[in-house]
Design an enzyme around this catalytic site. Structure first.
Site, PDB file in Angstrom:
ATOM      1  N   THR A   1       2.743   4.871  24.152  1.00  0.00           N
ATOM      2  CA  THR A   1       3.891   4.196  24.354  1.00  0.00           C
ATOM      3  C   THR A   1       4.947   4.685  23.195  1.00  0.00           C
ATOM      4  OG1 THR A   1       2.675   2.330  25.090  1.00  0.00           O
ATOM      5  CG2 THR A   1       5.234   2.121  24.430  1.00  0.00           C
TER       6      THR A   1
ATOM      7  N   ASP B   1      -9.023   4.399  24.646  1.00  0.00           N
ATOM      8  CA  ASP B   1      -8.230   4.484  23.372  1.00  0.00           C
ATOM      9  C   ASP B   1      -8.816   4.200  22.215  1.00  0.00           C
ATOM     10  OD1 ASP B   1      -6.062   4.879  25.314  1.00  0.00           O
ATOM     11  OD2 ASP B   1      -4.898   3.024  24.445  1.00  0.00           O
TER      12      ASP B   1
HETATM   13  P1  ADP Z   1       0.692   2.892  21.791  1.00  0.00           P
HETATM   14  O1  ADP Z   1       0.382   2.956  23.331  1.00  0.00           O
HETATM   15  O2  ADP Z   1       1.828   3.665  21.322  1.00  0.00           O
HETATM   16  O3  ADP Z   1      -0.604   2.819  21.108  1.00  0.00           O
HETATM   17  P2  ADP Z   1       0.690  -0.094  21.615  1.00  0.00           P
HETATM   18  O4  ADP Z   1       1.204  -0.975  22.423  1.00  0.00           O
HETATM   19  O5  ADP Z   1      -0.993   0.318  21.491  1.00  0.00           O
HETATM   20  O6  ADP Z   1       1.168   1.328  21.888  1.00  0.00           O
HETATM   21  O7  ADP Z   1       1.205  -0.349  19.952  1.00  0.00           O
HETATM   22  C1  ADP Z   1       0.793   0.431  18.853  1.00  0.00           C
HETATM   23  C2  ADP Z   1       1.656  -0.062  17.730  1.00  0.00           C
HETATM   24  O8  ADP Z   1       1.302  -1.553  17.425  1.00  0.00           O
HETATM   25  C3  ADP Z   1       1.023   0.732  16.504  1.00  0.00           C
HETATM   26  O9  ADP Z   1       2.182   1.141  15.835  1.00  0.00           O
HETATM   27  C4  ADP Z   1       0.186  -0.204  15.578  1.00  0.00           C
HETATM   28  O10 ADP Z   1       0.060  -0.009  14.514  1.00  0.00           O
HETATM   29  C5  ADP Z   1       0.795  -1.554  16.261  1.00  0.00           C
HETATM   30  N1  ADP Z   1       0.050  -2.676  15.864  1.00  0.00           N
HETATM   31  C6  ADP Z   1      -1.454  -2.952  16.494  1.00  0.00           C
HETATM   32  N2  ADP Z   1      -1.852  -4.134  16.076  1.00  0.00           N
HETATM   33  C7  ADP Z   1      -1.034  -4.540  15.244  1.00  0.00           C
HETATM   34  C8  ADP Z   1      -0.910  -5.711  14.660  1.00  0.00           C
HETATM   35  N3  ADP Z   1      -1.794  -6.804  14.658  1.00  0.00           N
HETATM   36  N4  ADP Z   1       0.417  -6.198  13.871  1.00  0.00           N
HETATM   37  C9  ADP Z   1       1.271  -5.295  13.724  1.00  0.00           C
HETATM   38  N5  ADP Z   1       1.195  -4.219  14.360  1.00  0.00           N
HETATM   39  C10 ADP Z   1       0.258  -3.720  15.294  1.00  0.00           C
HETATM   40 MG    MG Z   2      -2.311   1.641  21.606  1.00  0.00          MG
END
Ligand code: ADP
Ligand code: MG
Length: 567
Positions: A119, A414
Site C-alpha cells: 500500500t 507478509d
Molecule cells: P502496507 O501494505 O504498505 O504494508 P499497511 O497497511 O500494512 O500497508 O501499513 C504499513 C504502515 O503501518 C507502516 O508504515 C507501518 O510502520 C505502520 N504501522 C504498523 N503498525 C503500526 C502501529 N502500531 N503504529 C503506527 N504505525 C504502524
Molecule cells: Mg503491511
C-alpha cells in the site's frame, strides 16, 4: 464524475493528430499511424496519466496502517475477497488505464521483492505525482521535476539507511516485532504475538547461514489453510502437511521414526504403448496373465520394503494390488502427491526423489520422527513431522471462516517475507511514518542548496514522503495537522524514531514501542514509487492502438472515469 477527457476533445484531438502525423512529401500526405489509433500529447497526456495514477493511490489510501479499513471486492462471478493488502486489492480491481496499471505493477513488484509495503508504495507514488502536478501548474517543466525527484530519491535512500539499525537471525524478539508490525493492519485476531512467533520460528528453521551470510528461501515455508478452529490454533509443523489421505484402509495410520521413500514412478504395471494384442484362449492363460501382473507389483513392493522404507509418497499412481502388498508389509503410502510437495518433502526429510524403483536404495530414504494421518476440519491430511533439521516447514493456518483464513494467509505471507527481508539485509527501521518524516526533514534542508525550480521539486518530494505519517493519522481518526506539527517538532529536536503511534493517538518513539519495519521494505517502496512517478512524468505522448472488440476503443490515455472521483 468529472471527465478529464471529454469526448468532444477526444474527437478534436484525433483530427489534430491525423494532421500532425501526415507529413507532406511532394504534396502527398504520409500516414504514420494505423487507422483507429488514438493519440494524446503534451499536457493532456500528462494530466490524464497523473489523474489515473493518483486515483489508484487514493483508492487504497484508507487501508494504510493498523487502523486502516478493509475493502470488499466482488468479482464478476460473485466471489468475494475481503482484504487490506494493497497488492491483493489492486490485482482484484482489474484496472485498465495504462498509467494506473503501472501502480498495480509497482505494488506487485513490492509484494514479490519484500512482501510488505504494497500500500505504501502506491500511496507514495500517487502523492509524488500529485505534488508534481502542483508544480506543473506553476509552469515548472517536467524535466526539472524528474531531475529534482531523482536527486531527492538518492538522498532519501541515504537517510533511511542512516537511521536503520542492525538485526540478525538470532534476534528472535525483534523479528517477532517486525512480524507483528507487518501483520498489524490485517485482521489476525487478538493475539498476533503467537502467530508472529510461529512465523519467526518457521523462518529461522529454513534459514541457511554460510560464512556469516544468512539466506532464506521463503518458498520453503508451505502455507496450508483449513477453515475451522481459531486463528490462535495456527501452528508450525516441522515438516510438511499434505492434503492427501493414506491410500489403503488397512495401512497403518501412523509411523514413528519413519523411513521415507519419495517416488516419481508409478507402482502400476505399464499399459502397452504400442498397439499390441494378446490373445488369451483359456481361463488358465487369463489366470497366469493376472498372476504375472500381481507378481510384478509384489516384486516392486518387495524392493521398496527391502530398502527399509515404511512410508512411501508417490508422485504417480499406486495400483490396488500394490496397495494391498504394501499394507501387508506395514508400509504407509500416499499417491499422486504434487510435485511441489514432493520437493518440499525432500527438503524436509532429506530424502531423494527417485524415478526408478529398481534404483531405490536405503541411502535415498528420508527421515521423520512421525508420519501420521489426521483429520483437520473433516478432511484427512498426512503430516510428516518431527523432521531432523528440516529445510522446509509448514504453517497450518486456521480460522473461523474462509475469508478469515485467506486474510490470515496474506498476513502470514507478509510477515514471513518481512522477517526474511530483515534478516537478509540485516537492518530495520522504526515504523509509524518515522523514517518518512525524517526523510522529509532532511530533504527540506538539503533542497536549500539547489537553485529555485529544482528546490521546489525536492521540497515536493519531501511533502510527498509525509503522506505516510499523515495517512496513518488520518486513518486512525486523528487530527492530521496537529499530528504533523508535533511530528515535525520531534524530528527537528533530533528524535529520528518519532512516528504516529496510532493505537494511542499520539507521537511516540516507534522503536521503543517496538513498531519496526525491515529497511528493505522502505528502500524498495521509495525507489519504486519515485521511479514510477518519474516514468509517468516523462510521458508527453500517448498513442493507443485501436482496441479489438471494444466498440470505438478507449479514449487516449485510457478510461476517462478513472480520472474523476475522489480528487
Ligand atoms: P502496507 O501494505 O504498505 O504494508 P499497511 O497497511 O500494512 O500497508 O501499513 C504499513 C504502515 O503501518 C507502516 O508504515 C507501518 O510502520 C505502520 N504501522 C504498523 N503498525 C503500526 C502501529 N502500531 N503504529 C503506527 N504505525 C504502524
Ligand atoms: Mg503491511
Amino acid at each position: 464524475m468529472r471527465r478529464a477527457t471529454p469526448v468532444s476533445s477526444v474527437v478534436r484531438e484525433v483530427f489534430r493528430m491525423v494532421n500532425a502525423t501526415m507529413a507532406q512529401i511532394g504534396g502527398q500526405p504520409v500516414l504514420i499511424l494505423p487507422e483507429g489509433a488514438l493519440r494524446t500529447t503534451g499536457k493532456d497526456a500528462q494530466r490524464n496519466n497523473i489523474a489515473a495514477a493518483k486515483a489508484v493511490g487514493d483508492a487504497i489510501r484508507t487501508t494504510l496502517g493498523p487502523r486502516g479499513m478493509d475493502k470488499m471486492l466482488v468479482d464478476s462471478l460473485g466471489d468475494v475477497v475481503i482484504s487490506n493488502d494493497g497488492a491483493t486489492i489492486l490485482s482484484e480491481m482489474e484496472i485498465e488505464h495504462p498509467a494506473a496499471k503501472m501502480m498495480v505493477e509497482i505494488s506487485k513488484t513490492q509484494d514479490e521483492e519484500v512482501g510488505d509495503g504494497t500500500t505504501t508504495v502506491v500511496v507514495l507514488a500517487g502523492t509524488m505525482l500529485k505534488k508534481a502536478e502542483e508544480l506543473l501548474d506553476q509552469e515548472v517543466h517536467p524535466t526539472v521535476i524528474t531531475k529534482g525527484y531523482r536527486v531527492a530519491k538518492e538522498k532519501a535512500l541515504e537517510v533511511v539507511k542512516s537511521v536503520s539499525k542492525s538485526i540478525s537471525v538470532n534476534d528472535e524478539d525483534k523479528l517477532v516485532r517486525i512480524a507483528i508490525t507487518a501483520m498489524s493492519s490485517k485482521a489476525v485476531g487478538e493475539n498476533p504475538e503467537k502467530l508472529a512467533r510461529v512465523v519467526v520460528q518457521a523462518v529461522k528453521e529454513i534459514s541457511e547461514t554460510t560464512d556469516g551470510k544468512t539466506v532464506i528461501d521463503v518458498e520453503n515455508v508451505k502455507l496450508e489453510k483449513r477453515r475451522g478452529g481459531g486463528i490462535i490454533d495456527t501452528e508450525l509443523i516441522k515438516g510438511i502437511a499434505i492434503d492427501k489421505e493414506i491410500v489403503h484402509p488397512s495401512m497403518p495410520k501412523k509411523a514413528e521414526n519413519a523411513k521415507i521413500a519419495l517416488l516419481d514412478a508409478a507402482l502400476e504395471v505399464k499399459e502397452l504403448e504400442t498397439d499390441a494384442e494378446i490373445r488369451i484362449t483359456s481361463p488358465e492363460q487369463m489366470q497366469s496373465f493376472l498372476a504375472e501382473e500381481e507378481r510384478m507389483l509384489k516384486d516392486m513392493v518387495e524392493k521398496i520394503a527391502a530398502t527399509g522404507a515404511n512410508v512411501v509418497f508417490s508422485q504417480k499412481g499406486i495400483d490396488d494390488a500394490a496397495q494391498h502388498y504394501m499394507a501387508k508389509k506395514g508400509i504407509l503410502a500416499a499417491r499422486r502427491v504434487k510435485k511441489s510437495d514432493m520437493d518440499k518433502l525432500a527438503r524436509a526429510t532429506g530424502a531423494k526423489v527417485t524415478s526408478s524403483i529398481n534404483d531405490l536404495s536405503s541411502a535415498d530414504l528420508g527421515f521423520a520422527g512421525l508420519v501420521e494421518e489426521k483429520k483437520v476440519s473433516g478432511e484427512q491430511m498426512v503430516f510428516v513431522q518431527k523432521c531432523k533439521d528440516p529445510k522446509a516447514v509448514t504453517i497450518l493456518i486456521r480460522g473461523g471462516s474462509e475469508h478469515i483464513v485467506d486474510e490470515v494467509e496474506r498476513a502470514v505471507n507478509d510477515a514471513i517475507k518481512s522477517a526474511a527481508a530483515a534478516i537478509e539485509m540485516g537492518k530495520y527501521v522504526a515504523g509509524g511514518g518515522a523514517p518518512e518524516a525524517e526523510i522529509a526533514r532532511v530533504l527540506r534542508k538539503f533542497a536549500e542548496s539547489f537553485p529555485g525550480r529544482e528546490q521546489l521539486a525536492i521540497n515536493a518530494f519531501a511533502d510527498a514522503m509525509e503522506v505516510i505519517p499523515k495517512t496513518l493519522a488520518e486513518n486512525a481518526g486523528l487530527d492530521t495537522i496537529d499530528m504533523l506539527v508535533k511530528l515535525r517538532a520531534e524530528h527537528d529536536a533530533g528524535n529520528v524514531n518519532a512516528g504516529v503511534d496510532v493505537l494511542n493517538g499520539r507521537i511516540s518513539d516507534m522503536e521503543k514501542l517496538n513498531v519496526i519495519d525491515p529497511l528493505k521494505t522502505k528502500i524498495q517502496a521509495i525507489s519504486s514509487a519515485s521511479e514510477a512517478a518519474e516514468m509517468i512524468l516523462r510521458i508527453d505522448d500517448v498513442i493507443s492502438a485501436s482496441k479489438l472488440n471494444k466498440g470505438g476503443g478507449m479514449p487516449p490515455g485510457g478510461m476517462p472515469d478513472m480520472s474523476g472521483g475522489e480528487m
